[in-house]
Design a protein around this motif. Structure first.
Motif, PDB file in Angstrom:
ATOM      1  N   LEU A  15       0.819  -1.209   0.000  1.00  0.00           N
ATOM      2  CA  LEU A  15       0.000   0.000   0.000  1.00  0.00           C
ATOM      3  C   LEU A  15       0.857   1.266   0.000  1.00  0.00           C
ATOM      4  O   LEU A  15       0.501   2.268  -0.628  1.00  0.00           O
ATOM      5  CB  LEU A  15      -0.953  -0.003   1.195  1.00  0.00           C
ATOM      6  CG  LEU A  15      -2.072  -1.035   1.135  1.00  0.00           C
ATOM      7  CD1 LEU A  15      -2.884  -1.008   2.418  1.00  0.00           C
ATOM      8  CD2 LEU A  15      -2.962  -0.808  -0.065  1.00  0.00           C
ATOM      9  N   GLY A  16       1.985   1.231   0.705  1.00  0.00           N
ATOM     10  CA  GLY A  16       2.884   2.383   0.698  1.00  0.00           C
ATOM     11  C   GLY A  16       3.463   2.640  -0.680  1.00  0.00           C
ATOM     12  O   GLY A  16       3.510   3.785  -1.145  1.00  0.00           O
ATOM     13  N   GLY A  19       0.769   4.003  -2.954  1.00  0.00           N
ATOM     14  CA  GLY A  19       0.525   5.407  -2.635  1.00  0.00           C
ATOM     15  C   GLY A  19       1.607   6.315  -3.173  1.00  0.00           C
ATOM     16  O   GLY A  19       1.335   7.415  -3.671  1.00  0.00           O
ATOM     17  N   ILE A  20       2.865   5.864  -3.092  1.00  0.00           N
ATOM     18  CA  ILE A  20       3.964   6.649  -3.650  1.00  0.00           C
ATOM     19  C   ILE A  20       3.811   6.760  -5.158  1.00  0.00           C
ATOM     20  O   ILE A  20       3.993   7.845  -5.740  1.00  0.00           O
ATOM     21  CB  ILE A  20       5.324   6.027  -3.261  1.00  0.00           C
ATOM     22  CG1 ILE A  20       5.553   6.198  -1.754  1.00  0.00           C
ATOM     23  CG2 ILE A  20       6.456   6.656  -4.053  1.00  0.00           C
ATOM     24  CD1 ILE A  20       6.736   5.423  -1.231  1.00  0.00           C
ATOM     25  N   GLN A  23       1.193   9.313  -5.925  1.00  0.00           N
ATOM     26  CA  GLN A  23       1.634  10.685  -5.706  1.00  0.00           C
ATOM     27  C   GLN A  23       2.605  11.154  -6.782  1.00  0.00           C
ATOM     28  O   GLN A  23       2.581  12.312  -7.179  1.00  0.00           O
ATOM     29  CB  GLN A  23       2.301  10.817  -4.331  1.00  0.00           C
ATOM     30  CG  GLN A  23       1.359  10.678  -3.179  1.00  0.00           C
ATOM     31  CD  GLN A  23       0.358  11.799  -3.135  1.00  0.00           C
ATOM     32  OE1 GLN A  23       0.707  12.955  -3.325  1.00  0.00           O
ATOM     33  NE2 GLN A  23      -0.888  11.472  -2.888  1.00  0.00           N
ATOM     34  N   ALA A  32      -4.304   3.866  -3.346  1.00  0.00           N
ATOM     35  CA  ALA A  32      -3.705   4.881  -2.479  1.00  0.00           C
ATOM     36  C   ALA A  32      -4.683   5.199  -1.349  1.00  0.00           C
ATOM     37  O   ALA A  32      -5.473   6.128  -1.434  1.00  0.00           O
ATOM     38  CB  ALA A  32      -3.370   6.126  -3.279  1.00  0.00           C
ATOM     39  N   VAL A  34      -4.235   6.344   1.638  1.00  0.00           N
ATOM     40  CA  VAL A  34      -3.962   7.521   2.466  1.00  0.00           C
ATOM     41  C   VAL A  34      -4.694   8.745   1.936  1.00  0.00           C
ATOM     42  O   VAL A  34      -5.067   9.630   2.690  1.00  0.00           O
ATOM     43  CB  VAL A  34      -2.441   7.755   2.557  1.00  0.00           C
ATOM     44  CG1 VAL A  34      -2.109   9.031   3.289  1.00  0.00           C
ATOM     45  CG2 VAL A  34      -1.784   6.580   3.234  1.00  0.00           C
ATOM     46  N   ARG A  35      -4.954   8.791   0.643  1.00  0.00           N
ATOM     47  CA  ARG A  35      -5.613   9.973   0.081  1.00  0.00           C
ATOM     48  C   ARG A  35      -7.055  10.101   0.541  1.00  0.00           C
ATOM     49  O   ARG A  35      -7.655  11.149   0.405  1.00  0.00           O
ATOM     50  CB  ARG A  35      -5.534   9.962  -1.436  1.00  0.00           C
ATOM     51  CG  ARG A  35      -6.453   8.982  -2.103  1.00  0.00           C
ATOM     52  CD  ARG A  35      -6.248   9.029  -3.611  1.00  0.00           C
ATOM     53  NE  ARG A  35      -7.193   8.173  -4.269  1.00  0.00           N
ATOM     54  CZ  ARG A  35      -8.253   8.609  -4.936  1.00  0.00           C
ATOM     55  NH1 ARG A  35      -8.478   9.891  -5.056  1.00  0.00           N
ATOM     56  NH2 ARG A  35      -9.079   7.767  -5.496  1.00  0.00           N
ATOM     57  N   GLU A  44       0.680  13.184   2.184  1.00  0.00           N
ATOM     58  CA  GLU A  44       0.439  11.836   1.682  1.00  0.00           C
ATOM     59  C   GLU A  44       1.724  11.124   1.290  1.00  0.00           C
ATOM     60  O   GLU A  44       1.897   9.938   1.575  1.00  0.00           O
ATOM     61  CB  GLU A  44      -0.508  11.849   0.477  1.00  0.00           C
ATOM     62  CG  GLU A  44      -1.928  12.206   0.829  1.00  0.00           C
ATOM     63  CD  GLU A  44      -2.212  13.672   0.583  1.00  0.00           C
ATOM     64  OE1 GLU A  44      -1.280  14.431   0.296  1.00  0.00           O
ATOM     65  OE2 GLU A  44      -3.386  14.057   0.681  1.00  0.00           O
ATOM     66  N   ASN A  48       2.962   7.662   3.041  1.00  0.00           N
ATOM     67  CA  ASN A  48       3.139   6.458   2.234  1.00  0.00           C
ATOM     68  C   ASN A  48       4.561   5.926   2.332  1.00  0.00           C
ATOM     69  O   ASN A  48       4.767   4.714   2.421  1.00  0.00           O
ATOM     70  CB  ASN A  48       2.776   6.732   0.776  1.00  0.00           C
ATOM     71  CG  ASN A  48       1.289   6.837   0.577  1.00  0.00           C
ATOM     72  OD1 ASN A  48       0.524   6.041   1.101  1.00  0.00           O
ATOM     73  ND2 ASN A  48       0.874   7.826  -0.185  1.00  0.00           N
TER      74      ASN A  48
END
Length: 83
Positions: A15-16, A19-20, A23, A32, A34-35, A44, A48
């Motif tokens: 997931l990290g 997410g990166i 971004q 992603a 975290v968004r 964010e 991430n």
């Protein structure tokens, strides 16, 4: 327990990284997670990155715990046995 820590760490790494990627290049918008948290606006990328690092640490610790012996090491155990 070791397998659960490895699975959770792997999920955090996945997931990290997703997410990166979201971004940086805008892909993987559904992965992603975290968004979707409004209180992390403008952080964010850092969150991430932290998730991926914590996931790697969890996997590494679970691997090390899996290598350790289950009981105490007794030096000279052969001498304690009666003959």
């Amino acid at each position: 327990m070791r397998k659960a820590c490895e699975a959770m760490g792997g999920l955090l790494v996945f997931l990290g990284l997703m997410g990166i990627a979201h971004q940086v290049v805008g892909w993987f918008d559904k992965w992603a997670v975290v968004r979707y948290l409004p209180f992390l606006d403008d952080y964010e990328l850092y969150v991430n990155l932290g998730m991926a690092v914590v996931g790697l640490v969890m996997v590494a610790v679970a691997e090390e715990v899996g290598k350790s012996p289950s009981g105490p090491l007794i030096s000279g155990a052969d001498r304690a046995r009666p003959e």
